[in-house]
Design a protein around this motif. Sequence first.
Motif, mmCIF file in Angstrom:
data_model
loop_
_atom_site.group_PDB
_atom_site.id
_atom_site.type_symbol
_atom_site.label_atom_id
_atom_site.label_comp_id
_atom_site.label_asym_id
_atom_site.label_seq_id
_atom_site.Cartn_x
_atom_site.Cartn_y
_atom_site.Cartn_z
ATOM 1 N N MET A 1 0.799 -1.211 0.000
ATOM 2 C CA MET A 1 0.000 0.000 0.000
ATOM 3 C C MET A 1 0.835 1.267 0.000
ATOM 4 O O MET A 1 0.404 2.303 0.457
ATOM 5 C CB MET A 1 -0.908 -0.016 1.232
ATOM 6 N N LEU A 4 2.448 6.037 -4.693
ATOM 7 C CA LEU A 4 3.222 6.173 -5.918
ATOM 8 C C LEU A 4 4.581 6.790 -5.590
ATOM 9 O O LEU A 4 4.681 7.695 -4.779
ATOM 10 C CB LEU A 4 2.431 7.119 -6.827
ATOM 11 N N ARG A 5 5.588 6.300 -6.269
ATOM 12 C CA ARG A 5 6.915 6.888 -6.056
ATOM 13 C C ARG A 5 6.906 8.385 -6.280
ATOM 14 O O ARG A 5 6.242 8.868 -7.201
ATOM 15 C CB ARG A 5 7.907 6.272 -7.051
ATOM 16 N N ALA A 6 7.652 9.086 -5.495
ATOM 17 C CA ALA A 6 7.746 10.526 -5.704
ATOM 18 C C ALA A 6 8.387 10.786 -7.063
ATOM 19 O O ALA A 6 9.098 9.940 -7.607
ATOM 20 C CB ALA A 6 8.579 11.155 -4.602
ATOM 21 N N GLY A 7 8.116 11.926 -7.603
ATOM 22 C CA GLY A 7 8.745 12.286 -8.871
ATOM 23 C C GLY A 7 10.241 12.432 -8.683
ATOM 24 O O GLY A 7 10.761 12.328 -7.571
ATOM 25 N N PRO A 8 10.952 12.676 -9.777
ATOM 26 C CA PRO A 8 12.400 12.788 -9.702
ATOM 27 C C PRO A 8 12.798 13.858 -8.675
ATOM 28 O O PRO A 8 12.208 14.930 -8.624
ATOM 29 C CB PRO A 8 12.797 13.230 -11.110
ATOM 30 N N ARG A 24 26.440 3.961 4.967
ATOM 31 C CA ARG A 24 25.827 2.795 5.619
ATOM 32 C C ARG A 24 26.480 1.508 5.134
ATOM 33 O O ARG A 24 26.721 0.581 5.901
ATOM 34 C CB ARG A 24 24.330 2.778 5.319
ATOM 35 N N ALA A 40 27.441 -3.928 -3.309
ATOM 36 C CA ALA A 40 26.400 -4.006 -2.279
ATOM 37 C C ALA A 40 25.296 -2.992 -2.490
ATOM 38 O O ALA A 40 24.152 -3.225 -2.109
ATOM 39 C CB ALA A 40 27.026 -3.815 -0.900
ATOM 40 N N THR A 41 25.636 -1.850 -3.088
ATOM 41 C CA THR A 41 24.645 -0.770 -3.188
ATOM 42 C C THR A 41 23.967 -0.710 -4.538
ATOM 43 O O THR A 41 22.933 -0.054 -4.667
ATOM 44 C CB THR A 41 25.310 0.597 -2.951
ATOM 45 N N ARG B 5 20.697 -1.655 1.575
ATOM 46 C CA ARG B 5 19.901 -2.146 0.449
ATOM 47 C C ARG B 5 20.267 -3.568 0.095
ATOM 48 O O ARG B 5 21.436 -3.943 0.128
ATOM 49 C CB ARG B 5 20.172 -1.276 -0.790
ATOM 50 N N VAL B 21 4.687 -1.206 -10.268
ATOM 51 C CA VAL B 21 4.855 0.254 -10.195
ATOM 52 C C VAL B 21 4.029 0.931 -11.285
ATOM 53 O O VAL B 21 3.341 1.933 -11.039
ATOM 54 C CB VAL B 21 6.360 0.620 -10.322
ATOM 55 N N ARG B 24 0.335 0.754 -10.474
ATOM 56 C CA ARG B 24 -0.026 1.724 -9.437
ATOM 57 C C ARG B 24 -0.078 3.135 -10.020
ATOM 58 O O ARG B 24 -0.956 3.927 -9.689
ATOM 59 C CB ARG B 24 0.991 1.647 -8.299
ATOM 60 N N ALA B 25 0.868 3.429 -10.933
ATOM 61 C CA ALA B 25 0.894 4.756 -11.541
ATOM 62 C C ALA B 25 -0.369 4.994 -12.360
ATOM 63 O O ALA B 25 -0.983 6.058 -12.276
ATOM 64 C CB ALA B 25 2.140 4.906 -12.411
ATOM 65 N N THR B 28 -3.352 5.704 -10.246
ATOM 66 C CA THR B 28 -3.358 7.057 -9.700
ATOM 67 C C THR B 28 -3.663 8.103 -10.764
ATOM 68 O O THR B 28 -4.363 9.080 -10.492
ATOM 69 C CB THR B 28 -1.978 7.359 -9.082
ATOM 70 N N LEU B 29 -3.124 7.899 -11.971
ATOM 71 C CA LEU B 29 -3.127 8.966 -12.974
ATOM 72 C C LEU B 29 -4.202 8.824 -14.043
ATOM 73 O O LEU B 29 -4.469 9.794 -14.758
ATOM 74 C CB LEU B 29 -1.759 9.009 -13.677
ATOM 75 N N ALA B 39 7.181 9.714 -16.647
ATOM 76 C CA ALA B 39 7.556 10.879 -15.838
ATOM 77 C C ALA B 39 7.294 10.626 -14.354
ATOM 78 O O ALA B 39 8.104 10.979 -13.494
ATOM 79 C CB ALA B 39 6.779 12.111 -16.313
ATOM 80 N N ALA B 40 6.169 9.975 -14.053
ATOM 81 C CA ALA B 40 5.800 9.786 -12.647
ATOM 82 C C ALA B 40 6.638 8.716 -11.962
ATOM 83 O O ALA B 40 6.865 8.775 -10.754
ATOM 84 C CB ALA B 40 4.318 9.433 -12.548
ATOM 85 N N THR B 41 7.086 7.724 -12.734
ATOM 86 C CA THR B 41 7.774 6.596 -12.112
ATOM 87 C C THR B 41 9.287 6.693 -12.197
ATOM 88 O O THR B 41 9.990 6.000 -11.473
ATOM 89 C CB THR B 41 7.371 5.269 -12.795
ATOM 90 N N GLY B 42 9.787 7.544 -13.113
ATOM 91 C CA GLY B 42 11.232 7.608 -13.302
ATOM 92 C C GLY B 42 11.764 6.495 -14.199
ATOM 93 O O GLY B 42 12.969 6.421 -14.445
ATOM 94 N N LEU B 43 10.866 5.631 -14.685
ATOM 95 C CA LEU B 43 11.299 4.589 -15.622
ATOM 96 C C LEU B 43 11.411 5.207 -17.016
ATOM 97 O O LEU B 43 10.694 6.154 -17.344
ATOM 98 C CB LEU B 43 10.264 3.456 -15.657
ATOM 99 N N ARG B 213 -8.574 1.796 1.964
ATOM 100 C CA ARG B 213 -8.682 1.878 0.503
ATOM 101 C C ARG B 213 -10.016 2.447 0.060
ATOM 102 O O ARG B 213 -10.075 3.104 -0.977
ATOM 103 C CB ARG B 213 -8.509 0.491 -0.135
ATOM 104 N N GLY B 240 -0.225 3.844 6.497
ATOM 105 C CA GLY B 240 -0.871 3.027 5.476
ATOM 106 C C GLY B 240 -0.422 1.584 5.425
ATOM 107 O O GLY B 240 -0.867 0.828 4.573
ATOM 108 N N GLU B 241 0.463 1.190 6.350
ATOM 109 C CA GLU B 241 0.949 -0.198 6.367
ATOM 110 C C GLU B 241 0.420 -0.894 7.619
ATOM 111 O O GLU B 241 0.427 -0.302 8.704
ATOM 112 C CB GLU B 241 2.485 -0.223 6.429
ATOM 113 N N ASP B 401 -4.388 -5.294 -4.349
ATOM 114 C CA ASP B 401 -3.264 -4.484 -3.906
ATOM 115 C C ASP B 401 -1.928 -5.213 -4.070
ATOM 116 O O ASP B 401 -0.905 -4.602 -4.387
ATOM 117 C CB ASP B 401 -3.502 -4.158 -2.427
#
Lengths: 423, 423
Positions: A1, A4-8, A24, A40-41, B5, B21, B24-25, B28-29, B39-43, B213, B240-241, B401
């Motif tokens: 849940m 949506l990912r934040a924009g750039p 880290r 690792a990253t 990570r 992703v 979900r985008a 939302t959109l 643009a919204a996902t960065g992909l 939801r 939300g989790e 979900d």
Amino acid sequence: MKDLRAGPTGFHDVRETNLGVVLRAVRTLAPCSRAAVAAATGLNKTTVSSLVADLIARGLLRETGESAERRVGRPGVMLALDELTIAAIGVEVNVDYLSVVAVDLLERSLITRHIAFDARSAGPDACAHRIVEAVRSVADAPALRHRTLIGLSVAVPGLVDSPRGVVTRAPNLAWRGTPLRSRLEELMEPAGPPPMPVLVDNDANLGAVAEYRGGHLARTGDLVYITGEVGIGAGVLMNGELLRGSAGFAGEIGHVRMVEDGPPCGCGRRGCLEALAGIEAILRAALPDRFPAGALSRADLADLVDSAVQRATAQDPVAVDALHTAGSWLGRGAATLVNLVNPGAVVLGGYFVPLAPWLLPACRPAVRELSFAPDAGGCVVETSELGLSAAAQGGAVAMVDAMESGRLPLPPPQAGSADEGAS
Amino acid sequence: MKDLRAGPTGFHDVRETNLGVVLRAVRTLAPCSRAAVAAATGLNKTTVSSLVADLIARGLLRETGESAERRVGRPGVMLALDELTIAAIGVEVNVDYLSVVAVDLLERSLITRHIAFDARSAGPDACAHRIVEAVRSVADAPALRHRTLIGLSVAVPGLVDSPRGVVTRAPNLAWRGTPLRSRLEELMEPAGPPPMPVLVDNDANLGAVAEYRGGHLARTGDLVYITGEVGIGAGVLMNGELLRGSAGFAGEIGHVRMVEDGPPCGCGRRGCLEALAGIEAILRAALPDRFPAGALSRADLADLVDSAVQRATAQDPVAVDALHTAGSWLGRGAATLVNLVNPGAVVLGGYFVPLAPWLLPACRPAVRELSFAPDAGGCVVETSELGLSAAAQGGAVAMVDAMESGRLPLPPPQAGSADEGAS
């Protein structure tokens, strides 16, 4: 849940975030090569080299010489955290003391000081002055004199609006709506130490951070730390993250009503856990002859706890019975936590630690009996090994920890920065 | 305090995650172009085009025609969720009913059924048979007949080991250690519906998902849903989790001890909130003449709740007083949640909803009085608008979900897959 990912994000943010990621990674892997950090990253090697150079310039990483591994080609230079350059300071304000702890980048304690101080009688402004004085004294100590201070955190027993740095309500200090962060920033400005980020947070939250990062149950992701002072509060970590709630006021186990028409509490209500099992309640019941007129000097708390330990050790029935009763109430409080948040461990801190030999034999069975889940949902009840400085240490550690989320001290001025126009 | 990570994941995992992703985008959109998704996902756009093609092939996205926007060059084809292809089913087992809900990809309800069923008398195996029968019946209904079923979730009032699909303990059903998921999978295997993922979870957890939801307080990130059945449980969402705790047993507000030597509870203890304010306790107090020998047929609960509403409406003092007392206890329970987890909203569900006009006037003042934070830390107490199907709906929604976390149904067989050797 997740949303949506934040924009750039901006380039600067990404770089700061990645600096934190590399820091880290080195904390986890050190000694390690740049290539190991890249692996690792998931960052590429060129990026890692640039980030590492930046972190070395900021005094956060150092090269430790060459790898002992035999390998083809250029031997890898190994990296480690630079534990000599920075320090973070944590202060805990409680009703009868200030604790001050400074840690290095490895989160090892450099200095721990315990200062008897009646914060309630002093009032918030005098307390802010005393905190700054203590911070200056620690900053001038030989172990810190040549270090960059990256931040100060102050732990307070009460509701804290941490984003605004305001103590909303701390009944045992008689503080309400106290803008502690801005007052500390004002007081620190005119003379050293130089300006640094100031965090104000709840004492139990920071105690929980200390336990998670360095206590004997370290890395128990679902952990609750319970303060054992005049007040009782809980710092709740879920998956290693503080549970703060919608207004930042979670963890107030001390003010859960345990019984109707119970003894009066400092919050103005009756029958709260704190009124039944807080240190003042315990001492009144265990040492009735020491409170002839109901008066209690806050500065005597540590001595009175010693007396209670001595009497219980000598099997004084009044003291033993008082501790047993308080232990049962603590068990019922811990069972409430087990039923609602199902932690893997509950850690009792503060003055509960010296009293634990008499509290725990009543507390643990109550937790098991009153938890709905079998075997208390796997929860163990233990005592802290961090003493009265847990919250101060947790605060200092939280400032170090913030760097791994990309909040880093500024880099030193570039040697070449005056030559800008030359090329 | 997040851990390092994880190392690079496999290509398949990354693709599934990115499919989620993109899904979900678009949720939302929509309606939106591929470029907007990028643009919204960065992909990057090529990746988005490939992922969108895959999602269209799986029946999850559709093209909606061309954009109305005037733009230079090729007009953008707009995307939306395909609400006609899939369905998810949620079932709630409670002591006196089964609820069954099917939702589409937009999480809109396609079918809601309420089936009177005494799960306690039936026992777990007969209950599993009845669930499968109900699922088959719903799957054959016209609204679902041509849809792909992407999953089934079952909500149970009790401790659930959700990763293993086992009901650890449900005292009001008299179930203990019941391997419900594996039994359902066995029963569904021989004939339709075709195999699909089965989730077993706690009813309050899934009720909280439904509220988050699609309830009237939707998107309140720090929200608690309280079930109002014979049992009382809390589903706690933080940011939300779901807050699950170390063994998945969090939220058992019904078994927090409110009073020493209180009335007996189904769990074997005394003085639990459930024994004071659960529906059976409320009905016994409100309708004493309807329980001549203390007997209660579970199948009568809905009728008895109607009777209580009628008597309270007619200002019958016994009924009104019983509801007032129960409301006060619920307020004290909610205040415990406020003190410990500081939610932004507490939503009362199930049979508490029709009784709310008499419960809330006692509940809300108790929450304010017994919360340490001013104004109950900003927490509002409201009733659910989702009725007795909240947990079933939340379960169905949880299956939808899960796709946004990359757990997608398999793509249909490729038309060209038999030609592999030809090129």
